[in-house]
Design an enzyme around this catalytic site. Structure first.
Site, PDB file in Angstrom:
ATOM      1  N   ASP A 150     -51.044 -57.156  -4.272  1.00  9.01           N
ATOM      2  CA  ASP A 150     -51.954 -56.074  -3.903  1.00  9.01           C
ATOM      3  C   ASP A 150     -53.053 -56.038  -4.947  1.00  9.01           C
ATOM      4  OD1 ASP A 150     -53.325 -53.700  -3.646  1.00  9.01           O
ATOM      5  OD2 ASP A 150     -51.562 -52.547  -3.032  1.00  9.01           O
ATOM      6  N   TYR A 186     -48.622 -48.596  -6.015  1.00 10.75           N
ATOM      7  CA  TYR A 186     -49.059 -47.870  -4.825  1.00 10.75           C
ATOM      8  C   TYR A 186     -49.689 -48.853  -3.851  1.00 10.75           C
ATOM      9  CZ  TYR A 186     -51.900 -44.557  -2.045  1.00 10.75           C
ATOM     10  OH  TYR A 186     -52.474 -43.827  -1.023  1.00 10.75           O
ATOM     11  N   LYS A 217     -61.358 -51.631  -1.928  1.00  7.30           N
ATOM     12  CA  LYS A 217     -62.170 -51.014  -2.984  1.00  7.30           C
ATOM     13  C   LYS A 217     -63.442 -51.792  -3.324  1.00  7.30           C
ATOM     14  CE  LYS A 217     -58.510 -48.234  -5.156  1.00  7.30           C
ATOM     15  NZ  LYS A 217     -58.798 -46.882  -4.732  1.00  7.30           N
TER      16      LYS A 217
HETATM   17  C1  LIG Z   1     -53.273 -50.855  -5.499  1.00  7.58           C
HETATM   18  C2  LIG Z   1     -53.664 -50.115  -4.252  1.00  7.58           C
HETATM   19  N1  LIG Z   1     -53.220 -50.557  -3.078  1.00  7.58           N
HETATM   20  C3  LIG Z   1     -53.539 -49.951  -1.933  1.00  7.58           C
HETATM   21  C4  LIG Z   1     -54.331 -48.827  -1.922  1.00  7.58           C
HETATM   22  C5  LIG Z   1     -54.678 -48.169  -0.646  1.00  7.58           C
HETATM   23  O1  LIG Z   1     -56.024 -48.424  -0.358  1.00  7.58           O
HETATM   24  P1  LIG Z   1     -56.858 -47.417   0.555  1.00  7.58           P
HETATM   25  O2  LIG Z   1     -57.024 -46.144  -0.217  1.00  7.58           O
HETATM   26  O3  LIG Z   1     -58.157 -48.159   0.789  1.00  7.58           O
HETATM   27  O4  LIG Z   1     -56.087 -47.224   1.799  1.00  7.58           O
HETATM   28  C6  LIG Z   1     -54.820 -48.331  -3.126  1.00  7.58           C
HETATM   29  C7  LIG Z   1     -55.641 -47.123  -3.162  1.00  7.58           C
HETATM   30  O5  LIG Z   1     -55.888 -46.518  -4.170  1.00  7.58           O
HETATM   31  C8  LIG Z   1     -54.464 -48.990  -4.328  1.00  7.58           C
HETATM   32  O6  LIG Z   1     -54.889 -48.540  -5.504  1.00  7.58           O
END
Ligand SMILES: Cc1ncc(COP(=O)(O)O)c(C=O)c1O
Length: 451
Positions: free
Chosen positions: A262, A162, A290
């Site tokens: 990511d 994700y 996060k």
């Molecule tokens: C691995 C990963 N990338 C990107 C995101 C997106 O981040 P945000 O919720 O701060 O937009 C998340 C959110 O849970 C994530 O877990």
């Protein structure tokens, strides 16, 4: 009429594992306020909670307190953000001090440069940085940079990974079996109604941890960037297969493709310097969010100087009113300064005790499960015979039974994510771990007995 938010009645004493928390006031507040807030929640990921979405009055250390007066040991940890727990004094104080100095300058500040220097010091891929406010948003900046650099359009992602909720990347994050297509040639499955399906033309998807498949796809020469969670933590908690990350980097290099890690979840959880340091592979670009500022809305795109400087001199635009907002930067600097080797070491010991304790209890209770992952983030997968290696293995999860387990734990004062992830903070001390394991034993007995 004013919204019904019941007055909290805090019960400060720990509840025993048999004690039953109830959530009537949360349920009433959600029902009442759904007239104002769609569904009573402000993120789709807060709707489907066992026991209903909860309404909280405050947090303290590893605990959240809800408006029914329940004190809950919290393993959501702000979906992974609160690695220091809910009330780290130094972060709170830094924020208060910064608020006194002004809120938003629309210009640079010393504190944002300090935050940037810290990232460049600790994160192997960080030669330059740009700040944003959310992981979703900085992922977009990474895609733009990769497309501008390579002249290619397609971003290659992996099933179960994700990278935010935006139209062009919310594909195949958790596809149902019938939407996923064959494992060796997965279909792109949209994650929401209303998505612009023409975005699929700029994307491709593969199964993760399969190096030959990745090498073959990259050899076609049309991929701008490969984006992956370097350890798959949105679904499951799966380490990269030996040699996979190294092989992915080499294949990207051969084909002129940008490799993006990511690290929105793995950053500051799999270690001070992220999964890239833990696994010894430095990508071209990485994104963090996060835990970077322990709950304040900070995200960062970091990477190679020559790529990142495209934002300065290469005609690639990156903007945002709230980027490097000084209050969040002050929070980030304070949070980063708390991330010491000693803290990682002791929290990791407790995290492993929790993780392994859960595995033992489930086994003793006759519940088929795999507990996999890392010290401060792991996954409990009901119904699996063997540890998952990629998303397809996770399709065998017994999600219904796990939701019952999550609910049984919630009634015992322990809040876990229904998707199986557990986030542990530095302030989940041994007493908290003991209380959790006691509740896990009781909840496991309840569901094993089919109650
Ligand atoms: C691995 C990963 N990338 C990107 C995101 C997106 O981040 P945000 O919720 O701060 O937009 C998340 C959110 O849970 C994530 O877990």
């Amino acid at each position: 009429m004013s919204p019904v938010i019941a007055k909290p009645m805090h019960q400060e004493s720990a509840k025993g594992p048999e004690a039953r928390c109830s959530f009537e006031r949360s349920a009433a507040a959600i029902a009442e306020n759904s007239r104002y807030v769609a569904g009573g929640v402000n993120s789709a990921f807060r709707i489907g909670m066992a026991g209903g979405p909860l309404v909280f009055s405050h947090g303290e250390g590893p605990y959240l307190f809800d408006i029914d007066g329940n004190r809950l040991i919290d393993y959501y940890c702000g979906m992974g953000a609160m690695v220091l727990g809910h009330t780290p004094h130094s972060v709170q104080q830094a924020v208060k001090d910064q608020v006194d100095k002004g809120i938003l300058y629309a210009g640079q500040s010393e504190v944002e440069f300090e935050a940037a220097r810290i990232l460049c010091q600790y994160i192997p891929s960080a030669q330059r940085i740009r700040f944003g406010s959310s992981g979703s948003e900085v992922a977009q900046a990474a895609f733009r940079l990769a497309r501008a650099t390579t002249g290619n359009r397609i971003i290659l992602k992996f099933e179960g990974h994700y990278h935010g909720w935006f139209d062009n990347i919310l594909w195949s994050t958790a596809p149902a079996k019938d939407a996923a297509g064959p494992a060796e040639a997965p279909s792109l499955a949209p994650g929401s109604k209303g998505q612009d399906t023409s975005d699929a033309a700029g994307l491709d998807v593969l199964g993760w941890n399969d190096l030959p498949a990745l090498e073959a796809r990259l050899a076609r020469g049309d991929i701008a960037a490969v984006i992956m969670e370097p350890a798959m933590c949105n679904q499951g908690a799966i380490a990269p297969a030996p040699g996979y990350l190294e092989g992915a980097l080499a294949a990207c290099r051969r084909n002129g493709t940008i490799l993006i890690f990511d690290e929105v979840i793995t950053g500051f959880r799999l270690g001070r310097s992220g999964a890239q340091a833990r696994f010894g592979v430095t990508p071209d670009l990485s994104i963090f969010a996060k835990a970077i500022a322990n709950g304040f809305p900070v995200a960062a795109l970091v990477g190679r100087g020559d790529l990142m400087d495209m934002f300065a001199t290469g005609g690639v635009l990156h903007g945002g009113t709230f980027n490097s907002q000084p209050v969040t930067m002050a929070a980030m600097v304070a949070a980063q300064n708390e991330l010491t080797a000693q803290q990682y070491e002791s929290a990791s010991r407790r995290g492993v005790r929790l993780r392994d304790g859960i595995a033992t209890i489930l086994q003793e209770s006759g519940i088929k499960a795999q507990v996999t992952g890392f010290e401060l983030m792991f996954h409990v997968g009901f119904g699996l015979d063997a540890p998952a290696r990629s998303y397809r293995d996770l399709l065998k999860l017994d999600k219904v039974l796990y939701v019952k387990f999550a609910h049984a734990l919630l009634k015992r004062g322990v809040r876990i994510l229904e998707r199986g992830a557990w986030f542990v903070s530095f302030v989940h001390d041994d007493a908290v771990i003991d209380a959790t394991l006691e509740a896990v034993r009781s909840a496991a007995q309840e569901i094993a007995a089919g109650k």
